[in-house]
Design a protein around this motif. Structure first.
Motif, PDB file in Angstrom:
ATOM      1  N   LYS A 123       0.819  -1.221   0.000  1.00  0.00           N
ATOM      2  CA  LYS A 123       0.000   0.000   0.000  1.00  0.00           C
ATOM      3  C   LYS A 123       0.846   1.262   0.000  1.00  0.00           C
ATOM      4  O   LYS A 123       0.376   2.324  -0.372  1.00  0.00           O
ATOM      5  N   ARG A 124       2.103   1.154   0.458  1.00  0.00           N
ATOM      6  CA  ARG A 124       2.968   2.327   0.557  1.00  0.00           C
ATOM      7  C   ARG A 124       4.395   1.932   0.210  1.00  0.00           C
ATOM      8  O   ARG A 124       4.944   1.002   0.795  1.00  0.00           O
ATOM      9  N   LEU A 125       4.965   2.626  -0.756  1.00  0.00           N
ATOM     10  CA  LEU A 125       6.382   2.482  -1.089  1.00  0.00           C
ATOM     11  C   LEU A 125       7.088   3.747  -0.620  1.00  0.00           C
ATOM     12  O   LEU A 125       6.580   4.848  -0.833  1.00  0.00           O
ATOM     13  N   PHE A 126       8.237   3.586  -0.001  1.00  0.00           N
ATOM     14  CA  PHE A 126       8.980   4.762   0.428  1.00  0.00           C
ATOM     15  C   PHE A 126      10.446   4.615   0.051  1.00  0.00           C
ATOM     16  O   PHE A 126      10.934   3.515  -0.198  1.00  0.00           O
ATOM     17  N   ALA A 127      11.130   5.736   0.001  1.00  0.00           N
ATOM     18  CA  ALA A 127      12.560   5.760  -0.295  1.00  0.00           C
ATOM     19  C   ALA A 127      13.235   6.785   0.594  1.00  0.00           C
ATOM     20  O   ALA A 127      12.695   7.871   0.821  1.00  0.00           O
ATOM     21  N   ASP A 128      14.411   6.420   1.101  1.00  0.00           N
ATOM     22  CA  ASP A 128      15.264   7.339   1.857  1.00  0.00           C
ATOM     23  C   ASP A 128      16.363   7.801   0.917  1.00  0.00           C
ATOM     24  O   ASP A 128      17.046   6.971   0.325  1.00  0.00           O
ATOM     25  N   VAL A 129      16.533   9.105   0.797  1.00  0.00           N
ATOM     26  CA  VAL A 129      17.517   9.643  -0.138  1.00  0.00           C
ATOM     27  C   VAL A 129      18.417  10.636   0.601  1.00  0.00           C
ATOM     28  O   VAL A 129      17.931  11.519   1.303  1.00  0.00           O
ATOM     29  N   ILE A 130      19.709  10.479   0.419  1.00  0.00           N
ATOM     30  CA  ILE A 130      20.657  11.411   1.019  1.00  0.00           C
ATOM     31  C   ILE A 130      20.516  12.776   0.334  1.00  0.00           C
ATOM     32  O   ILE A 130      20.228  12.857  -0.859  1.00  0.00           O
ATOM     33  N   GLU A 131      20.689  13.842   1.066  1.00  0.00           N
ATOM     34  CA  GLU A 131      20.359  15.191   0.596  1.00  0.00           C
ATOM     35  C   GLU A 131      20.968  15.581  -0.740  1.00  0.00           C
ATOM     36  O   GLU A 131      20.354  16.300  -1.521  1.00  0.00           O
ATOM     37  N   TYR A 132      22.157  15.137  -1.049  1.00  0.00           N
ATOM     38  CA  TYR A 132      22.808  15.581  -2.276  1.00  0.00           C
ATOM     39  C   TYR A 132      22.469  14.718  -3.503  1.00  0.00           C
ATOM     40  O   TYR A 132      22.915  15.014  -4.601  1.00  0.00           O
ATOM     41  N   ASN A 133      21.669  13.677  -3.327  1.00  0.00           N
ATOM     42  CA  ASN A 133      21.316  12.802  -4.450  1.00  0.00           C
ATOM     43  C   ASN A 133      20.088  13.367  -5.178  1.00  0.00           C
ATOM     44  O   ASN A 133      18.978  12.849  -5.095  1.00  0.00           O
ATOM     45  N   ILE A 134      20.322  14.444  -5.898  1.00  0.00           N
ATOM     46  CA  ILE A 134      19.247  15.161  -6.596  1.00  0.00           C
ATOM     47  C   ILE A 134      18.639  14.297  -7.703  1.00  0.00           C
ATOM     48  O   ILE A 134      17.433  14.330  -7.935  1.00  0.00           O
ATOM     49  N   GLY A 135      19.465  13.501  -8.386  1.00  0.00           N
ATOM     50  CA  GLY A 135      18.961  12.640  -9.460  1.00  0.00           C
ATOM     51  C   GLY A 135      17.881  11.686  -8.978  1.00  0.00           C
ATOM     52  O   GLY A 135      16.820  11.563  -9.600  1.00  0.00           O
ATOM     53  N   SER A 136      18.120  11.009  -7.863  1.00  0.00           N
ATOM     54  CA  SER A 136      17.114  10.085  -7.323  1.00  0.00           C
ATOM     55  C   SER A 136      15.880  10.826  -6.833  1.00  0.00           C
ATOM     56  O   SER A 136      14.755  10.345  -6.984  1.00  0.00           O
ATOM     57  N   GLN A 137      16.079  12.012  -6.258  1.00  0.00           N
ATOM     58  CA  GLN A 137      14.931  12.800  -5.825  1.00  0.00           C
ATOM     59  C   GLN A 137      14.036  13.148  -7.020  1.00  0.00           C
ATOM     60  O   GLN A 137      12.811  13.040  -6.941  1.00  0.00           O
ATOM     61  N   LYS A 138      14.650  13.533  -8.134  1.00  0.00           N
ATOM     62  CA  LYS A 138      13.876  13.878  -9.333  1.00  0.00           C
ATOM     63  C   LYS A 138      13.143  12.662  -9.886  1.00  0.00           C
ATOM     64  O   LYS A 138      11.986  12.765 -10.300  1.00  0.00           O
ATOM     65  N   VAL A 139      13.802  11.508  -9.900  1.00  0.00           N
ATOM     66  CA  VAL A 139      13.152  10.279 -10.369  1.00  0.00           C
ATOM     67  C   VAL A 139      11.919   9.981  -9.534  1.00  0.00           C
ATOM     68  O   VAL A 139      10.841   9.695 -10.066  1.00  0.00           O
ATOM     69  N   LEU A 140      12.063  10.042  -8.232  1.00  0.00           N
ATOM     70  CA  LEU A 140      10.940   9.726  -7.349  1.00  0.00           C
ATOM     71  C   LEU A 140       9.761  10.675  -7.565  1.00  0.00           C
ATOM     72  O   LEU A 140       8.609  10.233  -7.647  1.00  0.00           O
ATOM     73  N   VAL A 141      10.036  11.949  -7.685  1.00  0.00           N
ATOM     74  CA  VAL A 141       8.963  12.924  -7.925  1.00  0.00           C
ATOM     75  C   VAL A 141       8.262  12.636  -9.262  1.00  0.00           C
ATOM     76  O   VAL A 141       7.037  12.652  -9.351  1.00  0.00           O
ATOM     77  N   LYS A 142       9.046  12.346 -10.307  1.00  0.00           N
ATOM     78  CA  LYS A 142       8.459  12.012 -11.613  1.00  0.00           C
ATOM     79  C   LYS A 142       7.553  10.787 -11.517  1.00  0.00           C
ATOM     80  O   LYS A 142       6.620  10.649 -12.294  1.00  0.00           O
ATOM     81  N   CYS A 143       7.859   9.898 -10.580  1.00  0.00           N
ATOM     82  CA  CYS A 143       7.104   8.656 -10.420  1.00  0.00           C
ATOM     83  C   CYS A 143       5.958   8.779  -9.414  1.00  0.00           C
ATOM     84  O   CYS A 143       5.374   7.770  -9.013  1.00  0.00           O
ATOM     85  N   GLY A 144       5.632   9.985  -9.003  1.00  0.00           N
ATOM     86  CA  GLY A 144       4.488  10.186  -8.125  1.00  0.00           C
ATOM     87  C   GLY A 144       4.769  10.074  -6.649  1.00  0.00           C
ATOM     88  O   GLY A 144       3.849  10.066  -5.834  1.00  0.00           O
ATOM     89  N   PHE A 145       6.045  10.002  -6.267  1.00  0.00           N
ATOM     90  CA  PHE A 145       6.391   9.989  -4.848  1.00  0.00           C
ATOM     91  C   PHE A 145       6.346  11.423  -4.333  1.00  0.00           C
ATOM     92  O   PHE A 145       6.699  12.355  -5.048  1.00  0.00           O
ATOM     93  N   GLN A 146       5.915  11.572  -3.098  1.00  0.00           N
ATOM     94  CA  GLN A 146       5.869  12.890  -2.475  1.00  0.00           C
ATOM     95  C   GLN A 146       6.875  12.950  -1.332  1.00  0.00           C
ATOM     96  O   GLN A 146       7.070  11.966  -0.619  1.00  0.00           O
ATOM     97  N   LEU A 147       7.462  14.121  -1.180  1.00  0.00           N
ATOM     98  CA  LEU A 147       8.374  14.331  -0.058  1.00  0.00           C
ATOM     99  C   LEU A 147       7.535  14.378   1.214  1.00  0.00           C
ATOM    100  O   LEU A 147       6.661  15.229   1.366  1.00  0.00           O
ATOM    101  N   GLU A 148       7.789  13.440   2.116  1.00  0.00           N
ATOM    102  CA  GLU A 148       7.039  13.388   3.368  1.00  0.00           C
ATOM    103  C   GLU A 148       7.754  14.127   4.488  1.00  0.00           C
ATOM    104  O   GLU A 148       7.125  14.588   5.430  1.00  0.00           O
ATOM    105  N   GLY A 149       9.063  14.202   4.385  1.00  0.00           N
ATOM    106  CA  GLY A 149       9.772  14.897   5.440  1.00  0.00           C
ATOM    107  C   GLY A 149      11.274  14.846   5.244  1.00  0.00           C
ATOM    108  O   GLY A 149      11.788  14.091   4.419  1.00  0.00           O
ATOM    109  N   ILE A 150      11.940  15.673   5.997  1.00  0.00           N
ATOM    110  CA  ILE A 150      13.391  15.721   5.991  1.00  0.00           C
ATOM    111  C   ILE A 150      13.848  15.463   7.419  1.00  0.00           C
ATOM    112  O   ILE A 150      13.473  16.192   8.341  1.00  0.00           O
ATOM    113  N   LEU A 151      14.617  14.396   7.579  1.00  0.00           N
ATOM    114  CA  LEU A 151      15.175  14.076   8.885  1.00  0.00           C
ATOM    115  C   LEU A 151      16.569  14.688   8.928  1.00  0.00           C
ATOM    116  O   LEU A 151      17.491  14.224   8.260  1.00  0.00           O
ATOM    117  N   ARG A 152      16.680  15.748   9.677  1.00  0.00           N
ATOM    118  CA  ARG A 152      17.907  16.547   9.677  1.00  0.00           C
ATOM    119  C   ARG A 152      19.073  15.772  10.265  1.00  0.00           C
ATOM    120  O   ARG A 152      18.984  15.210  11.343  1.00  0.00           O
TER     121      ARG A 152
END
Length: 179
Positions: free
Chosen positions: A123-152
């Motif tokens: 029901k839920r897929l999630f991904a943890d991405v290190i802050e500087y991995n912009i490429g993976s962040q863009k892929v996830l957004v293109k695929c309908g993933f939403q940023l749920e939070g930033i763990l500082r």
């Protein structure tokens, strides 16, 4: 699973013969920098063989090769969580640097997400991405993933602290609402 992603690249089950391709393409500091520290550096054929054996024994229905007709050039999969999180899974992926920016990973993530939702009941897929991995962040957004939070400063990699970006995509087709 066997899905054609492009004319030359498919998504399929991992094979024992994939070890040489995974080692060849995974032994790259530009890939390792975006992975967890458990991703070996250097990435040898022995590491690849061990990983394939693990996947075949424990993750056969959730771990896949991204491959040309000649060799594996990356991999993608999801790890189903336990207990009350049993309908949630963490997705992870990497692909050879020579294939970056071609939309292959975007197609692979969408394909694996649909498979996880429709065939595995996730029901839920999630991904943890290190802050500087912009490429993976863009892929996830293109695929309908939403940023749920930033763990500082939640990631410690090579002795330095980084923010962890948490993205998720829900299977909302038949997601029950419980009050």
């Amino acid at each position: 699973m066997d899905i054609q992603l492009t004319d030359d690249v498919s998504l399929r089950s991992l094979l024992y013969g994939d070890a040489s391709g995974l080692a060849k393409h995974g032994d790259n500091p530009n890939i390792a920098v975006n992975q967890r520290e458990s991703f070996p550096v250097p990435y040898t054929i022995e590491h690849a063989r061990h990983w394939i054996q693990h996947a075949k024994e424990h993750e056969t229905e959730s771990r896949f090769a991204i491959a040309t007709n000649k060799e594996a050039i990356g991999e993608i999969g999801f790890l189903v969580q336990g207990d009350v999180h049993r309908n949630s899974a963490e997705i992870s992926f990497w692909i050879s640097e020579e294939y970056w920016g071609q939309g292959i990973v975007t197609k692979a993530v969408n394909s694996v997400a649909e498979y996880a939702f429709k065939k595995r009941g996730i029901k839920r897929l999630f991904a943890d991405v290190i802050e500087y991995n912009i490429g993976s962040q863009k892929v996830l957004v293109k695929c309908g993933f939403q940023l749920e939070g930033i763990l500082r400063k939640n990631i410690c990699k090579n002795g330095k602290y980084y923010d962890q970006y948490v993205y998720a995509r829900l299977d909302e087709d038949d997601y029950p609402t419980i009050h």
